[in-house]
Design an enzyme around this catalytic site. Structure first.
Site, mmCIF file in Angstrom:
data_model
loop_
_atom_site.group_PDB
_atom_site.id
_atom_site.type_symbol
_atom_site.label_atom_id
_atom_site.label_comp_id
_atom_site.label_asym_id
_atom_site.label_seq_id
_atom_site.Cartn_x
_atom_site.Cartn_y
_atom_site.Cartn_z
ATOM 1 N N HIS A 18 0.839 -1.203 0.000
ATOM 2 C CA HIS A 18 0.000 0.000 0.000
ATOM 3 C C HIS A 18 0.876 1.255 0.000
ATOM 4 O O HIS A 18 0.701 2.158 -0.826
ATOM 5 C CB HIS A 18 -0.905 -0.014 1.231
ATOM 6 C CG HIS A 18 -1.833 1.155 1.301
ATOM 7 N ND1 HIS A 18 -3.121 1.124 0.797
ATOM 8 C CD2 HIS A 18 -1.670 2.408 1.806
ATOM 9 C CE1 HIS A 18 -3.696 2.291 0.991
ATOM 10 N NE2 HIS A 18 -2.838 3.097 1.604
ATOM 11 N N GLU A 19 1.831 1.293 0.935
ATOM 12 C CA GLU A 19 2.697 2.463 1.026
ATOM 13 C C GLU A 19 3.645 2.557 -0.161
ATOM 14 O O GLU A 19 4.038 3.655 -0.570
ATOM 15 C CB GLU A 19 3.490 2.429 2.335
ATOM 16 C CG GLU A 19 2.633 2.401 3.593
ATOM 17 C CD GLU A 19 1.625 3.540 3.662
ATOM 18 O OE1 GLU A 19 1.884 4.609 3.051
ATOM 19 O OE2 GLU A 19 0.570 3.376 4.322
ATOM 20 N N HIS A 22 1.978 4.633 -2.826
ATOM 21 C CA HIS A 22 2.135 6.068 -2.548
ATOM 22 C C HIS A 22 3.557 6.529 -2.874
ATOM 23 O O HIS A 22 3.759 7.569 -3.511
ATOM 24 C CB HIS A 22 1.854 6.356 -1.072
ATOM 25 C CG HIS A 22 0.424 6.154 -0.662
ATOM 26 N ND1 HIS A 22 -0.638 6.607 -1.403
ATOM 27 C CD2 HIS A 22 -0.113 5.565 0.448
ATOM 28 C CE1 HIS A 22 -1.774 6.302 -0.788
ATOM 29 N NE2 HIS A 22 -1.477 5.662 0.328
#
Length: 420
Positions: A18-19, A22
């Site tokens: 997920h990170e 980003h």
């Protein structure tokens, strides 16, 4: 111990991907990423590479990517500050040191700050030790050193809020997107290593004394039709039988290259106040090893699970589920413990489902979540100008507080459910 390792590995992988979404899209947009963190709370490990520090934190309940320009990140030097400067051969400032014993650094140029801009115009102006007003240009990669702690300045064009709405939105959307991509790759690997289920309606086992056995059905029979309705997949057979409780059906099966007609009465069972049909067979799909079909399988399973989670979310919104049905970290841990007992493949299926769930939950248009931030970007695009950052920050802060309250309630429900 094995459950704890499985939980940390799965949850850590979901947060990491997920990170990573980003992080990669922030870098692609030219945004300075100050920290890539797995976990929350106190830092237990950190390593700096380039302009980013990569950290592992104590509490395995999330993670974050801290980008320049967010959360009061702007570097400011107030008038009156006494600082030490290190300049290069072109007299451009490479390092600014303050709030420490500068007497230990005799090679510094000392300055009492009059004005400084470390974001847009990149200069520092002040009085030297001879009370002479002097101005220095500041390098784009200048380091601020405060009490021994070094921070790279972030020129405005490297900050999150300097980027276009599209770039910022894509940076935020990439987190949930990578959770869906992770789920796809998990399903792809399952398809590659265990084979892709064909769902051919070939009976695996017949339950003794149930309708199928009484009608003469045998393991290995391939169902071709029910009451003249063609059956191509196992799901077709299951759907027909479930809708016919208490009724007689004619089933045609292929056995040894010949078609055999079987007549049976569908057994009626009741579950959750509804009646279903059952004929008493067990099924395990044949599997095919085909890389191209494994890719299709990965995409189909990701879509099907996404659809199923949205359906469950709709039931929660309409009140068919209550908050008691939700699970937090404790519930996920206990579920992981149960799933792990059924083998590695089931654990990977569970991880894929959790990854999709994390992606969907983060896309909900709620304050403090990625979806909430995307909603503000949508308003900005419609208005043609950003919403006041202070007001947006208040909304997100309230959202964080409400989410923490929800997390406490859900965790308490989990504890009561599993330990009392």
């Amino acid at each position: 111990m094995q459950t704890a390792i499985a939980f940390i590995f799965i949850f850590g992988s979901l947060v990491f991907f997920h990170e990573l979404g980003h992080f990669l899209f922030a870098k692609r947009a030219g945004i300075m990423v100050r920290e890539f963190a797995i976990g929350m709370g106190p830092k237990i490990y950190g390593k700096t590479h380039g302009e980013t520090i990569y950290t592992i934190r104590l509490l395995p309940i999330g993670g974050y990517v801290r980008m320049a320009g967010e959360d009061m990140d702007d570097s400011e030097l107030q008038p009156g500050y006494r600082v030490g400067l290190i300049v290069n051969e072109d007299n451009i400032v490479k390092k600014i040191i303050f709030n420490q014993n500068n007497k230990q650094l005799p090679d510094l140029l000392f300055l009492e700050v009059e004005r400084a801009d470390l974001v847009r115009d990149l200069f520092i102006e002040g009085y030297d030790e001879e009370e002479k007003l002097i101005r220095y240009s500041v390098s784009r990669d200048c380091l601020l050193v405060e009490n021994g702690r070094e921070t790279l300045i972030a020129p405005y064009d490297r900050q999150f809020n300097a980027k276009t709405v599209g770039q910022r939105a894509m940076t935020i959307f990439a987190g949930p997107l990578f959770n869906f991509i992770l789920a796809f790759f998990i399903y792809l690997l399952i398809g590659l290593f265990t084979g892709v289920p064909t769902y051919e309606p070939i009976i695996t086992e017949v339950v003794t004394n149930d309708p199928a056995a009484q009608a003469g059905m045998l393991a290995g029979d391939k169902v071709t039709s029910v009451d003249g309705q063609v059956v191509e997949k196992w799901q077709d057979l299951a759907a027909i039988v479930q809708k016919r409780p208490g009724q007689t059906i004619d089933v045609t099966v292929e056995r040894g290259g010949q078609l055999v007609n079987l007549n049976m009465m569908v057994k009626e069972i009741e579950q959750d106040g509804q009646k279903y049909g059952q004929i008493g067979v067990r099924y395990e799909s044949p599997r095919e090893f085909n890389p191209l079909k494994a890719v299709v399988f990965g995409a189909q399973e990701t879509y099907n699970m996404t659809k199923k989670i949205f359906e469950l979310l709709g039931m929660l919104i309409t009140g068919k589920f209550t908050i008691d049905a939700l699970s937090g970290p404790v519930g996920i841990y206990k579920a992981t413990e149960q799933v792990a007992q059924y083998g590695f493949v089931n654990l990977m299926n569970w991880a894929a489902m959790l990854s999709i769930n994390l992606g969907i939950m983060n896309l909900l248009p709620l304050p403090a979540l990625d979806g909430g931030r995307l909603l503000f970007f949508g308003f900005e695009a419609l208005r043609g100008k950003p919403i006041d950052r202070q007001k947006e920050g208040i909304v997100h802060f309230v959202g964080i507080v409400l989410l923490m309250i929800l997390m406490v309630v859900v965790t308490w429900n989990d504890i009561q459910r599993f330990f009392f």
